[in-house]
Structures are given as structure tokens and as C-alpha cells.
Design a protein around this motif. Structure first.
Motif: not given
Lengths: 370, 370
Positions: A187-188, A266-268
């Protein structure tokens, strides 16, 4: 000289093997046990402090050795000749090193010079038919990087970039855990890369030689780290610049830049590149099932690592020794590294750096096409 | 009812003291030793899980006690009456609570209802002449927040926002160290705030009640933390939104936002607000001489902290007990907290949230005027 590597990679993707003048036995060649009499013979170009670190580390390398030098400083050459037992014929300066073409005691040149010189030097080494190992950043923009990739491809030589972290044990273990799904859906990512730079007169603060500022030198670790930790290529970037000391950090030399990278999934990623503070060097990868932290993440080691399952802290091996061992295997045996370190991969970092500078300039999101 | 607090604050800024019907002895009132027979008598509005946590914590408060309730659920009121020995006359519902005006057993109302309701409820409590304690975010936008500040000011009642971290020992020690210059010149702050939200039907995911998404509920910790850790107000913001689950996170409910805050001094803050991952809750303050890290930074505790000098890890006191003790001293004795928790301060967070949403929308930097 197209190497055996191309052949083995094709094998790996399921193409029908064709022997190019070597026996089928060579297909069984174990990359962990190369012939003891064959080491990659490397000439170091640029004998500054990092070249000294690399050369010292290569003393412990099983697969690579310092066989030559290229320097503009005769006194340095004299010193290195003694320290590494280098014959006169393997010593060059920046005027005559094209003659390395005819030197059968040199397999590769490791370029460890100021960033802005890499492009021209790489093209000359490639034209001389020697493999190129080039320190990061491979060049000062994507256009230069692209030309280097093309030149090496045309000359049939390898182009490898000095991303030593790509061979580091903690880093590789985390990549392996991610690939096994242990962090769930990623995710991050956060990469904080920087240090407080000293001497204001060094080449790293000269835009003509550095081609930029902290981003070129240290921010690139966060960029590169984002890509290998997330395991996906970013599709957009936003960036913000802050400059508190315009005397030390002249026009064209970035002091501090925060930047964000977005991914199709959608990873940031949220990153920092700076020349004005210490206590950084932290990577943090976060997923739906777990996390990994590297702190320090990219220093000369030991690297310290933790995941949701506990601490890893795998044993330290001098990064430059490991890098040279692995790069020798790539060049001599066609070994495919866990994470690519070739010019095409390094070029992606330059495309991101170009986009970061553009985003700072235009104040909005820049799309990436890697 | 203008409180004694205003008078003491004026004293603090050097204005000539004027006695408003109380003797000069009261000026010597020690805030650490209030009269034992006087506690702040609080009515809790909204009897959800956080209200339960606050009420339980107040059992250990020396300076505040649960004296009334306001709820739309009769069964909850019945339960609370027993648990906290609350007389019938101190129990209200959302239709009749304006009558609290005539209740001399209630000093303050603590609003712990969905975000979008705070504004209207605060205005009614203020009109009833009772002090207001309001959970964060104080409202869903700066316009509402401004009206709340004005209403309480006009009514002469306090408006305090439930920023419990502003009374937490590790946090306050780091602020003290920063003020003493122990980190040198502050350069960078990072706040990673978020968690993986569960039940898709809760009010926090209903834009009408939540007024937004993760930013309103958890991102606000990073915003608030940036301000009290850096000790300066930001002058610009940039923000980027990512949404991976548009079913769970409907239009108007942000899932993940990265945002950056810039300061006049050149400090830059890089923050994350998210409803889609755990393993966060980290603050990192970095200066030219040292750093501070809080991890966890804003959970219910214990908070863990480290600086360049080593670990702090100061003893844990239940945050809500401490908060209510301190808020009682602010209201009853005019104590000035180390970090402000009043409505004017809370309003700054809302101005930043407005600007973050605006920056996401327009895709570029938004200037702040706090």
C-alpha cells in the motif's frame, strides 16, 4: 562481444537454446563456483574516496580484481600501482584511455567520476569494447542515459550501474518476503534519503559536474528503493522543493525535495531527498498484512531491518565486495540478479529524476512512462 | 459568563490586573492544587465507544467528573445513570438539551458525536451558557469552525478541542527539548497517521456524518502533530489522493492522502493519512542537531519515544484522564496549557484540511493563511 549471459536469459524465458561455439557442458556451469583462475579484471576510472573504498573491498572479492586504473593525477596512479600491483601498461589517463581497447588484461571499466562525466566516458569505454560498470546516477538525465544504453548495446558490452543495495542481504530478504505475499497487498512506501553535506567546494555542489543536487546523489536511493521495494514501476510523480541556503545550494543544485510516486495498483510512495540533515536513511514498506523497515537502509552498513514478524538484521558483508562478486558473475557467467542492475533499469531512475525536476518547475503532477 | 481565565491570561501578557468581584487572594491560586471540593462537572453528549473510554478515564480524574449525559438512546442513558450515579435531572436527549442552560450541576458539555453534528451542537451548548469540549475534528470545515469560535466567544464560554496528545508526557518533553534548541534548527517533520478501517457501515464512512474520510478522523493527527512538533504554522500545502476501494470509500470519503506542509523557515513536513493500512502512527522530527521519533505517536498509549540522546519512554498516564484534568484546570483556573487546545487553534487544522482537499482537487500548491 555478445556474452554468454544473453544466451542463458533466453533459455530462462523458454527459447530454444543454440550453442554459439561453446559446449553444452557450459550450460551446467554453476554460478556459485566459477573457474578459480578467472576473475573479472576491472580498471577503475576516477581515483577518489569512493574508488578507494571499492578497490579495498575488491581485495576480498572472489570473482573480481583491480587490474587497471584511469586517472588524471599521476601521483594517485603511482600510489595505486604499488597498492594493487598494477603494471604500467594497465594505467591510463583521461586523454589516452581509448587505447584500453587493445589491452587484453582489462575486461571492464568501473566509472567512479563526477556525474556529468559518466555519459561521455561510458561512450568511450563502450567504443573500446570493454564492459561498463558506472556509479549512480548513471548520467544526469534520461537522454544521456538512453544514449549510454544504446552505445553499450551496439558495442555488445554490459552496462551495469553501481546499485550496491541490490545485492544486500536484508534488502533481498524483504523483496523475497514481498514476492511471497508476506506483506499482503503493498500500500505504501516511504524513503527518507539524505545527509548534511560538508565542504561547499566539492564537485557534488557544482551543477556543471553534479548535474543537480541532493536528488542526483542521495535522493536517487529513495527512488531506486521505491522501485525495488514496491516491485512495481510508478506511473506519476509530484515533487516540492525547499531551499534554505541559496549560497551553498546554487541555482541547479537542489537542497531538499519531497516527492511522491503513484502506482497503477494504488500504492503511493512518499520520499525525501536532502543535503541539509542527518538522522535519515529510512525505508518503510507497508502492506495489508505486514510491514518492513530498513534503518539504516542504504548506508555502508550494517543495514538493520525489522518486519511485523520481528527483526531480521542479517549478517553484514561489505557491500562493495558483494557487488563486485555479483557483477563479475553477471558479466562472466550471465547470472541474472534478483533485482536488475543494468543500464536499462538505471535509466528508469533518470526518467523519474527528470520528472521530479519537471514537477517542481511546473508545480503539478507529471506522468511517467517507464 | 466570562471566566477567570481571561483575566489571568491578560495578566500574563502584562496588562494591568483588574479584580472582577473576586479577592486578590485568588490571584495566588495554585493550579496544581485546586480546591478539593470543586471539580469540573461534565455532561457527555453522544454515548458511543469513545464516550465510554472518556467516562471510564474520568473516574480517575482529580479535577473533572461525569455529571450528566445527552443521548438519543434511552437504554444507554439508563446504563450510564447507574454506572456514573447520574440523577434524572442531568439526563437529556437531542431534542431537549437546550434546557441544560438552567442546570446548575453542569459546567461543561463534551461533544463526542459524528463530525458533521459538532457545529450545530456546539452552537446550542454555547447558547445554553455551558463550556464546550468538542472532539476532533471540531467541525467539517473552517467556516463551521469559525462560527463555533465566534459563538463561544460571544457566549463567554470556553471552547476546547479534544486533542489529548497535547497533554501527553513524551510529546511535551519533545516540545520542551525543541524549545530549548536541542534539535538545532528544525528541518523536517514526518507524520504517518492511519489504520485499516473495519465496518463499512459506520458513520465514519458516511460523508454526510463524517464530512470527509481518513483525513477528518486520523489524518488530522498528522496535521495537528506537524504544528505542535515543528512549533511553527505552515504557509503552504500540497496533497495527492489515492483511492483503491471506491465502494467502501464513496465520493467525498478520502481513503489515502499524502500531503506536504511548507513553512516560512524552510521546514517541510511530509505526511500520510489513510484508512487502508495499519503499522503506522509514527512521528519523526528532524533538526540540524538531533531528532525525535514517536512510535506509536498518537495511539491510546503507551507512547514510545526516542531522540538522538536515547530513548525517553516516559511513564504512561491514561490520556483521557490527563486531558480532562488539564481541561478542568484550563476552565476552572485559567491554566494556560503548554500547547493550546482552544477552538482558535483547532480552527487552524480545519483551514489546513480545507486546503488539502482543495490541493487534491486543483492538483497544485495551496497557500495557507493561519
Amino acid at each position: 562481444m555478445k556474452s554468454r549471459r544473453k544466451f542463458l536469459i533466453h533459455l530462462g524465458t523458454g527459447l530454444i537454446p543454440v550453442t554459439f561455439g561453446f559446449t553444452p557442458d557450459s550450460l551446467l556451469f554453476k554460478t556459485d563456483n566459477p573457474p578459480k583462475d578467472k576473475k573479472l579484471r576491472v580498471a577503475l576510472m576516477g581515483l577518489g574516496s569512493y574508488a578507494n573504498r571499492v578497490a579495498d573491498a575488491m581485495k576480498d572479492s572472489k570473482y573480481a580484481k583491480v587490474s587497471g586504473v584511469i586517472s588524471g593525477t599521476p601521483s594517485k596512479i603511482a600510489d595505486w600501482k604499488k597498492r594493487f600491483d598494477i603494471p604500467d601498461k594497465n594505467c591510463y589517463n583521461y586523454g589516452n584511455f581509448d587505447a584500453i581497447k587493445d589491452n587484453d588484461e582489462i575486461d571492464a571499466v568501473y566509472i567512479i567520476t563526477p556525474n556529468a562525466l559518466h555519459h561521455g566516458q561510458c561512450l568511450r569505454v563502450a567504443a573500446a569494447g570493454k564492459h561498463v560498470i558506472c556509479e549512480k546516477p548513471m548520467a544526469i538525465n534520461a537522454k544521456e542515459g538512453q544514449e549510454m544504453v544504446e552505445a553499450c548495446d551496439k558495442a555488445g558490452v554490459e552496462l551495469l550501474i553501481g546499485y550496491r543495495m541490490r545485492f544486500e542481504a536484508n534488502t533481498l530478504e524483504i523483496v523475497k518476503m514481498r514476492e511471497a505475499g508476506e506483506f499482503g497487498e503493498i500500500k505504501f512506501f516511504q524513503g527518507l534519503s539524505g545527509f548534511k553535506i560538508g565542504d561547499p567546494n566539492q564537485w557534488r555542489l557544482d551543477p556543471k559536474l553534479a548535474g543537480g543536487g541532493a536528488m542526483m546523489d542521495i535522493g536517487i536511493y529513495a527512488i531506486n528503493g521505491t522501485r525495488y521495494m514496491v516491485g512495481e514501476e510508478p506511473i506519476w510523480v509530484t515533487a516540492q522543493e525547499v531551499k534554505t541556503d541559496p549560497i551553498k545550494f546554487k541555482e541547479g543544485v537542489d537542497e531538499t525535495i519531497t516527492f511522491q510516486l503513484g502506482f497503477e495498483s494504488g500504492v503511493v510512495a512518499s520520499c525525501l531527498s536532502t543535503y541539509s540533515m542527518n538522522y535519515l536513511d529510512k525505508f518503510f514498506l507497508n502492506g495489508t498484512k505486514g510491514f518492513a523497515e530498513l534503518k539504516p537502509a542504504t548506508g555502508y552498513g550494517p543495514i538493520r531491518s525489522e518486519t511485523h514478524k520481528g527483526r531480521l538484521d542479517l549478517p553484514h558483508i561489505t557491500h562493495q565486495t558483494k557487488q563486485m562478486d555479483e557483477m563479475a558473475k553477471i558479466i562472466l557467467e550471465g547470472k541474472k540478479p534478483t533485482i536488475p542492475v543494468d543500464g536499462k533499469d538505471g535509466l528508469k531512475d533518470l526518467k523519474i529524476i527528470d520528472a521530479i525536476y519537471q514537477s517542481v518547475k511546473q508545480g503539478s503532477k507529471v506522468m511517467l512512462d517507464l
